[in-house]
Structure formats: structure tokens, C-alpha cells
Design an enzyme around this catalytic site. Structure first.
Site, PDB file in Angstrom:
ATOM      1  N   ASP A 203      64.386  41.437  78.507  1.00 33.23           N
ATOM      2  CA  ASP A 203      64.990  41.668  77.316  1.00 33.23           C
ATOM      3  C   ASP A 203      65.330  40.470  76.394  1.00 33.23           C
ATOM      4  O   ASP A 203      66.136  40.352  75.813  1.00 33.23           O
ATOM      5  CB  ASP A 203      66.452  42.322  77.327  1.00 33.23           C
ATOM      6  CG  ASP A 203      67.260  41.564  78.358  1.00 33.23           C
ATOM      7  OD1 ASP A 203      66.717  40.569  79.177  1.00 33.23           O
ATOM      8  OD2 ASP A 203      68.332  42.272  78.585  1.00 33.23           O
TER       9      ASP A 203
ATOM     10  N   HIS B 133      42.346  21.077  75.089  1.00 36.54           N
ATOM     11  CA  HIS B 133      43.862  21.764  74.781  1.00 36.54           C
ATOM     12  C   HIS B 133      44.649  21.743  76.124  1.00 36.54           C
ATOM     13  O   HIS B 133      45.191  22.706  76.599  1.00 36.54           O
ATOM     14  CB  HIS B 133      43.401  23.272  74.367  1.00 36.54           C
ATOM     15  CG  HIS B 133      43.093  23.212  73.030  1.00 36.54           C
ATOM     16  ND1 HIS B 133      42.462  24.399  72.405  1.00 36.54           N
ATOM     17  CD2 HIS B 133      42.844  22.424  71.956  1.00 36.54           C
ATOM     18  CE1 HIS B 133      42.135  24.135  71.226  1.00 36.54           C
ATOM     19  NE2 HIS B 133      42.484  22.874  70.844  1.00 36.54           N
TER      20      HIS B 133
ATOM     21  N   ASP C  48      48.719  14.545  71.320  1.00 36.00           N
ATOM     22  CA  ASP C  48      48.558  15.528  70.083  1.00 36.00           C
ATOM     23  C   ASP C  48      49.741  16.506  69.822  1.00 36.00           C
ATOM     24  O   ASP C  48      49.945  17.302  70.590  1.00 36.00           O
ATOM     25  CB  ASP C  48      47.490  16.491  70.315  1.00 36.00           C
ATOM     26  CG  ASP C  48      46.858  17.097  68.941  1.00 36.00           C
ATOM     27  OD1 ASP C  48      47.807  17.436  68.028  1.00 36.00           O
ATOM     28  OD2 ASP C  48      45.603  17.577  68.985  1.00 36.00           O
TER      29      ASP C  48
ATOM     30  N   ASP D 249      50.083  17.530  62.318  1.00 34.36           N
ATOM     31  CA  ASP D 249      49.225  17.742  63.288  1.00 34.36           C
ATOM     32  C   ASP D 249      48.751  16.151  63.409  1.00 34.36           C
ATOM     33  O   ASP D 249      47.788  15.751  62.700  1.00 34.36           O
ATOM     34  CB  ASP D 249      48.347  18.500  62.908  1.00 34.36           C
ATOM     35  CG  ASP D 249      47.187  18.908  63.983  1.00 34.36           C
ATOM     36  OD1 ASP D 249      47.453  18.417  65.223  1.00 34.36           O
ATOM     37  OD2 ASP D 249      46.154  19.690  63.876  1.00 34.36           O
TER      38      ASP D 249
ATOM     39  N   HIS E 210      34.438  18.888  69.345  1.00 35.17           N
ATOM     40  CA  HIS E 210      35.186  19.759  68.476  1.00 35.17           C
ATOM     41  C   HIS E 210      34.875  19.340  67.011  1.00 35.17           C
ATOM     42  O   HIS E 210      34.171  18.729  66.783  1.00 35.17           O
ATOM     43  CB  HIS E 210      36.659  19.787  68.706  1.00 35.17           C
ATOM     44  CG  HIS E 210      37.141  18.205  68.704  1.00 35.17           C
ATOM     45  ND1 HIS E 210      37.375  17.580  67.543  1.00 35.17           N
ATOM     46  CD2 HIS E 210      37.506  17.481  69.733  1.00 35.17           C
ATOM     47  CE1 HIS E 210      37.744  16.472  67.919  1.00 35.17           C
ATOM     48  NE2 HIS E 210      37.885  16.338  69.215  1.00 35.17           N
TER      49      HIS E 210
ATOM     50  N   HIS F  96      40.530  20.281  59.838  1.00 33.27           N
ATOM     51  CA  HIS F  96      40.699  21.808  59.420  1.00 33.27           C
ATOM     52  C   HIS F  96      42.031  21.646  58.212  1.00 33.27           C
ATOM     53  O   HIS F  96      42.983  20.639  58.315  1.00 33.27           O
ATOM     54  CB  HIS F  96      41.356  22.623  60.473  1.00 33.27           C
ATOM     55  CG  HIS F  96      42.307  21.814  61.437  1.00 33.27           C
ATOM     56  ND1 HIS F  96      43.926  21.962  61.142  1.00 33.27           N
ATOM     57  CD2 HIS F  96      42.167  21.326  62.375  1.00 33.27           C
ATOM     58  CE1 HIS F  96      44.480  21.502  61.925  1.00 33.27           C
ATOM     59  NE2 HIS F  96      43.819  20.738  62.789  1.00 33.27           N
TER      60      HIS F  96
ATOM     61  N   HIS G 177      46.221  25.293  62.081  1.00 34.25           N
ATOM     62  CA  HIS G 177      44.899  25.594  61.511  1.00 34.25           C
ATOM     63  C   HIS G 177      45.062  26.679  60.266  1.00 34.25           C
ATOM     64  O   HIS G 177      44.810  27.865  60.635  1.00 34.25           O
ATOM     65  CB  HIS G 177      44.029  26.333  62.788  1.00 34.25           C
ATOM     66  CG  HIS G 177      43.962  25.347  63.736  1.00 34.25           C
ATOM     67  ND1 HIS G 177      43.449  25.644  64.973  1.00 34.25           N
ATOM     68  CD2 HIS G 177      44.137  23.907  63.952  1.00 34.25           C
ATOM     69  CE1 HIS G 177      43.432  24.633  65.743  1.00 34.25           C
ATOM     70  NE2 HIS G 177      43.654  23.201  65.152  1.00 34.25           N
TER      71      HIS G 177
ATOM     72  N   GLU H  45      40.057  14.195  62.586  1.00 33.72           N
ATOM     73  CA  GLU H  45      40.445  14.120  63.912  1.00 33.72           C
ATOM     74  C   GLU H  45      39.256  13.768  64.925  1.00 33.72           C
ATOM     75  O   GLU H  45      39.001  14.471  65.514  1.00 33.72           O
ATOM     76  CB  GLU H  45      41.366  14.981  64.560  1.00 33.72           C
ATOM     77  CG  GLU H  45      40.772  16.618  63.880  1.00 33.72           C
ATOM     78  CD  GLU H  45      41.752  17.546  64.604  1.00 33.72           C
ATOM     79  OE1 GLU H  45      41.989  17.662  65.897  1.00 33.72           O
ATOM     80  OE2 GLU H  45      42.417  18.475  63.749  1.00 33.72           O
TER      81      GLU H  45
ATOM     82  N   TYR I   3      35.124  11.906  74.400  1.00 32.66           N
ATOM     83  CA  TYR I   3      35.799  12.480  75.711  1.00 32.66           C
ATOM     84  C   TYR I   3      34.622  12.177  76.734  1.00 32.66           C
ATOM     85  O   TYR I   3      33.660  12.950  76.929  1.00 32.66           O
ATOM     86  CB  TYR I   3      36.072  13.997  75.588  1.00 32.66           C
ATOM     87  CG  TYR I   3      36.870  14.322  74.238  1.00 32.66           C
ATOM     88  CD1 TYR I   3      38.174  14.030  74.353  1.00 32.66           C
ATOM     89  CD2 TYR I   3      36.349  14.357  72.997  1.00 32.66           C
ATOM     90  CE1 TYR I   3      39.203  14.288  73.424  1.00 32.66           C
ATOM     91  CE2 TYR I   3      37.121  14.569  72.185  1.00 32.66           C
ATOM     92  CZ  TYR I   3      38.433  14.512  71.936  1.00 32.66           C
ATOM     93  OH  TYR I   3      39.196  14.824  70.877  1.00 32.66           O
TER      94      TYR I   3
ATOM     95  N   ARG J  52      41.348  10.616  70.910  1.00 32.68           N
ATOM     96  CA  ARG J  52      41.424  11.376  69.738  1.00 32.68           C
ATOM     97  C   ARG J  52      42.214  10.676  68.801  1.00 32.68           C
ATOM     98  O   ARG J  52      43.367  10.143  69.167  1.00 32.68           O
ATOM     99  CB  ARG J  52      41.775  12.799  69.873  1.00 32.68           C
ATOM    100  CG  ARG J  52      41.760  13.596  68.284  1.00 32.68           C
ATOM    101  CD  ARG J  52      41.498  15.372  68.710  1.00 32.68           C
ATOM    102  NE  ARG J  52      42.730  15.769  69.228  1.00 32.68           N
ATOM    103  CZ  ARG J  52      42.774  16.001  70.578  1.00 32.68           C
ATOM    104  NH1 ARG J  52      41.733  16.048  71.282  1.00 32.68           N
ATOM    105  NH2 ARG J  52      43.918  16.572  71.096  1.00 32.68           N
TER     106      ARG J  52
ATOM    107  N   GLU K  82      44.009  11.481  65.038  1.00 33.53           N
ATOM    108  CA  GLU K  82      44.240  12.457  64.033  1.00 33.53           C
ATOM    109  C   GLU K  82      45.228  12.231  62.943  1.00 33.53           C
ATOM    110  O   GLU K  82      46.333  11.850  63.424  1.00 33.53           O
ATOM    111  CB  GLU K  82      44.505  13.767  64.913  1.00 33.53           C
ATOM    112  CG  GLU K  82      44.695  14.909  63.797  1.00 33.53           C
ATOM    113  CD  GLU K  82      44.946  16.342  64.543  1.00 33.53           C
ATOM    114  OE1 GLU K  82      45.288  16.237  65.741  1.00 33.53           O
ATOM    115  OE2 GLU K  82      44.734  17.252  63.931  1.00 33.53           O
TER     116      GLU K  82
HETATM  117  N1  GLY Z   1      46.495  20.469  67.530  1.00 33.33           N
HETATM  118  C1  GLY Z   1      45.411  21.219  67.237  1.00 33.33           C
HETATM  119  C2  GLY Z   1      44.255  20.264  66.601  1.00 33.33           C
HETATM  120  O1  GLY Z   1      44.487  19.128  66.434  1.00 33.33           O
HETATM  121  O2  GLY Z   1      43.607  20.962  65.973  1.00 33.33           O
HETATM  122 MN    MN Z   2      44.391  19.200  64.233  1.00 29.10          MN
HETATM  123 MN    MN Z   3      46.138  18.071  66.615  1.00 32.44          MN
END
Ligand code: GLY
Ligand code: MN
Ligand code: MN
Length: 436
Positions: A37, A242, A259, A270, A349, A353, A360, A383, A387, A404, A406
Site C-alpha cells: 500500500d 546504464h 551521470d 542531465d 550510443h 537528445h 529524453h 554526450e 567505453y 562520457r 555530457e
Molecule cells: N542520463 C541519460 C542520458 O544521458 O541520456
Molecule cells: Mn543524456
Molecule cells: Mn546523462
């Protein structure tokens, strides 16, 4: 803070695109059970929030446009209920909602079935986002069948069902000054949280402690939730795109990738930064880091009116490919390796975005079958990353490294503005901060 008048204007803009004699239905999000609940922290549906600013679950926005083009906004929401409010929290109630949210009409949810029938009956076009909420879809099909089933009562169902998302998402892609001011704030809070994590990091600390430092900073600034699951990956964990377990210790000599971005008033930041646990990059780490940074800067050059994400990505990939050749990781000619997208083995990737109410965010990436051109007041991430997991076929010094970088960029009239510039990014800046 976004004013009520802005939400009113957004509804008017949506109404202005609707056909005469039509109705649009935009439901609020539902609460989702976490265990028995108790519920997950409630998150409003982004489209509903964009058009109302209303933060409660169990509500429905109805926009109607008459045959002669008169538009009206109606909200159904939870009734005031003394007992429910003592247990579960305050409710605005439909009477206060009408003035506070600048609506033409409002009703208690208990009126929904009967009143919605009269609002939809006889309209020619029904706009809604089919397939988002199964129970709402069901409710709409039932309503339509009721209308179809009783023509003698004067019922008539809409003949056209059209997706309301096309217009709403196109509107959401272009941020207003008020939205940009919230997004700048979200970016600043998130940037300061990354700085805090860099200052806290040391061998022996843990990924979850860095996560805690970051979330603490968000919460202390009034941004109670991260915009998405925070990623803190040290060493080889940084090569899992992820990774959100965030359970390992930080080892001397490793890099850690964070991230994370907060959500403020519904809007996401982000940011990704990658830095050495002990405050000093090794030579191999430096080489890879500077390559990713160079790729990011190459991509930035295409963030301006007329540029495209595809062109920015091509520029980033060209830089990365040349860098990987120089480091002895890829073998072949630049042209061949660019053509075969060889760097994708280590950069799996996309470049970025749209960013907004959703991390996103919504908005088409193609227009008339062509890559969408950037326009002022769009916000996006850039970004690039590289890797190399422990099993990657690369020289030993590069194994177990994920990087990465970003940032969040606003497209301006002449180029871009980096909303997340307050986090150190060059090797010199990061090492200087961590030496303090
Ligand atoms: N944190 C998700 C991305 O960088 O797209
Ligand atoms: Mn991102
Ligand atoms: Mn990100």
C-alpha cells in the site's frame, strides 16, 4: 516558477491548432504501487503538466472547440475530502482549481462519466494520446461505444481520432523564457552537485556515497528527485552505459563516471563527468579523456541554427576515429574507418537528445524526412563517450575505462549556450578542484 498565464497560453495555442467541432483529452498520470500500500513518488504526466501546471494524480484536462471555433478548457480533478486529506495530503479541489489554473470550467472527478459524455458527444474529431495509459484507453473506447450505441438518444461519436502528441510535443521542443529560467536553475543545482561529488571522491569511498552526496545537494536545493536514475560507475562499471547499482568501492587509480541531473519544477538536467578517484589522471586516462573532450567540442560547433544532431555526431565520430587510430586502437585509413563506423565498437550510443520535462524529451528528430535543423530555444545534450570494458580488444592500459562527458546546450540565435558550464571539465580544472 511558471505563471498560470503561460499555461493558459499553451492551452490556447493547442486549441488554435484543433479543428472546429473537436475535443482533446489529456489525462494526468496515475499513482504507481511500489510495495503493497505504498506508492512510488508521484510524477505528473509531462504533457498534462505542460498544459496545466497541476501536480495531482487522477485528473483529466478536456479542451473543446465548438463549430464556430470557441475554445474552452475544462478540468476534472479529485474532490476535496476531509478524511482523505488528513491521511494522504491536501487536494486543491475543483473549485479552487478553476481560478488557480485559469480554466473555463472544472468538475469533481465524480462527475466525470456523465459530463465527459456531453463534452465529447457530437464532436467530429477526438484528439488523444492512444496507448499511454491502458485504463484511460479503455475508458475512452467505452465512452465511444456508448455514443455509437444510442443514436436515437441523439448520441454521435467522433469520426476521426487523432494523436494529440504531435502538436503538444512540437510545442514542448521550443522552450519559453520561463522554462529556460527553470532549466538554467536545474542545470546549476546539478552542476554544483557534481562539484560536491568530485570533492568528496577518494580511494575507499563508495559509489553510493557519491550518489548520496549528489542527491543530498539536490534535495537541499528543493529539487527532491533526480530526473533519472543516478549513475555512479567506477573502474569497469563505467563501461556499463546504464549502470545504477552504485554499490562498489572507488579504487585508487580508477576513473569514476557520474551521470546525474536533478528535476526541478518538472524540468530535467542531465550531466556526465568522468574524473580520477585519486584526483590525478594517468597518461592513458588523459589520452582517452582529451579525445572524448575534443569530440564534444567538435560537436558543439554544429549546435547553432541550421546545424543538425547528425552533422554534430559525424564531426564527433571523425575526431574519435582519428584519435583511436593515433592511440593504436583502430587500424586502417580514416576514410575507411569513418565509413564503416568503426569507432561505434567503443561509442555505442547516440550523441545526444532533446532535454526538457523529460530527460529524453519529446520532439521529432526528422522533419519532412530530413534531419531536423536546430532552431533557437531548443535544448539538447551533447554526450560523446568511449567505453573499453575489461574484455575489450585494446592495449592493456585502456581496459576497464569508461568516459562520457555530457553537457546541456541551449540553441541561441548565433550558436549555443552551455547551461551546465559550472562543472569543471578540462583535466586541469578537474585536477585543480580535486587537489583542494
Ligand atoms: N542520463 C541519460 C542520458 O544521458 O541520456
Ligand atoms: Mn543524456
Ligand atoms: Mn546523462
Amino acid at each position: 516558477m511558471i505563471e498560470t498565464t503561460e499555461f493558459v497560453t499553451r492551452r490556447e495555442r493547442l486549441l488554435s491548432t484543433m479543428k472546429a467541432n473537436s475535443v482533446a483529452l489529456i489525462p494526468a498520470a496515475r499513482e504507481v504501487t511500489r510495495s503493497r500500500d505504498t506508492e512510488f513518488p508521484f510524477r505528473q504526466d509531462s504533457d498534462f503538466f505542460y498544459l496545466t501546471g497541476f501536480k495531482e494524480p487522477d485528473a483529466l484536462l478536456v479542451l473543446t472547440k465548438s463549430i464556430d471555433g470557441i475554445g474552452k478548457s475544462t478540468l476534472f480533478c479529485r474532490n476535496k475530502d476531509k478524511v482523505a486529506e488528513i491521511w494522504h495530503g491536501r487536494r486543491l479541489g475543483f473549485e479552487a482549481a478553476k481560478t488557480q489554473l485559469g480554466l473555463d470550467d472544472s468538475y469533481a472527478l465524480s462527475e466525470l462519466d456523465a459530463t465527459l459524455l456531453t463534452l465529447v458527444n457530437g464532436k467530429r474529431v477526438l484528439y488523444f494520446a492512444q496507448g499511454t495509459y491502458a485504463d484511460f484507453d479503455e475508458q475512452v473506447w467505452t465512452l465511444l461505444n456508448t455514443l455509437r450505441g444510442a443514436p436515437k438518444k441523439g448520441y454521435r461519436a467522433p469520426e476521426i481520432i487523432q494523436d494529440v502528441r504531435r502538436v503538444v510535443h512540437e510545442m514542448r521542443l521550443f522552450k519559453s523564457p520561463a522554462e529556460l529560467s527553470v532549466m538554467r536553475k536545474a542545470a546549476q543545482i546539478s552542476a554544483a552537485a557534481h562539484v560536491r561529488a568530485m570533492q568528496f571522491a577518494k580511494p575507499g569511498a563508495t559509489e553510493y556515497q557519491l550518489e548520496a552526496e549528489i542527491h543530498h545537494h539536490y534535495a537541499m536545493q528543493g529539487a527532491r528527485h533526480p530526473a533519472y536514475g543516478t549513475i555512479v560507475g567506477a573502474g569497469n562499471n563505467a563501461t556499463i552505459l546504464h549502470y545504477t547499482e552504485n554499490s562498489d568501492a572507488l579504487n585508487d587509480g580508477d576513473l569514476v563516471l557520474i551521470d546525474s541531473g536533478c528535476e526541478l519544477e518538472g524540468y530535467a538536467a542531465d550531466i556526465t563527468r568522468t574524473f580520477p578517484v585519486n584526483g590525478k589522471f594517468s597518461d592513458a586516462q588523459k589520452a582517452l579523456y582529451n579525445l572524448v573532450l575534443k569530440a564534444q567540442y567538435a560537436a558543439f560547433e554544429y549546435v547553432k541554427p541550421g546545424g543538425t544532431l547528425v552533422a554534430a555526431n559525424a564531426a564527433a565520430m571523425k575526431v574519435m576515429t582519428q584519435g583511436l587510430i593515433d592511440l593504436g586502437i583502430l587500424a586502417g585509413t580514416l576514410d575507411e574507418l569513418v565509413e564503416s563506423q568503426a569507432c561505434k565498437a567503443f561509442y555505442m550510443h547516440g550523441l545526444g537528445h532533446w532535454l526538457g520535462l523529460d530527460v529524453h524529451d519529446v520532439g521529432d528528430y526528422k522533419q519532412d524526412e530530413k534531419d531536423r535543423k536546430f532552431e533557437p530555444s531548443m535544448v539538447l545534450t551533447i554526450e560523446p563517450g568511449l567505453y573499453f570494458d575489461e574484455d575489450a580488444e585494446v592495449p592493456a592500459q585502456f581496459k576497464g575505462i569508461g568516459i562520457r562527458i555530457e553537457d546541456d546546450l541551449l540553441v541561441t540565435e548565433t550558436g549555443y549556450d552551455v547551461l551546465t558550464k559550472d562543472v569543471p571539465k578540462t583535466i586541469e580544472e578537474i585536477e585543480a578542484l580535486m587537489a583542494k
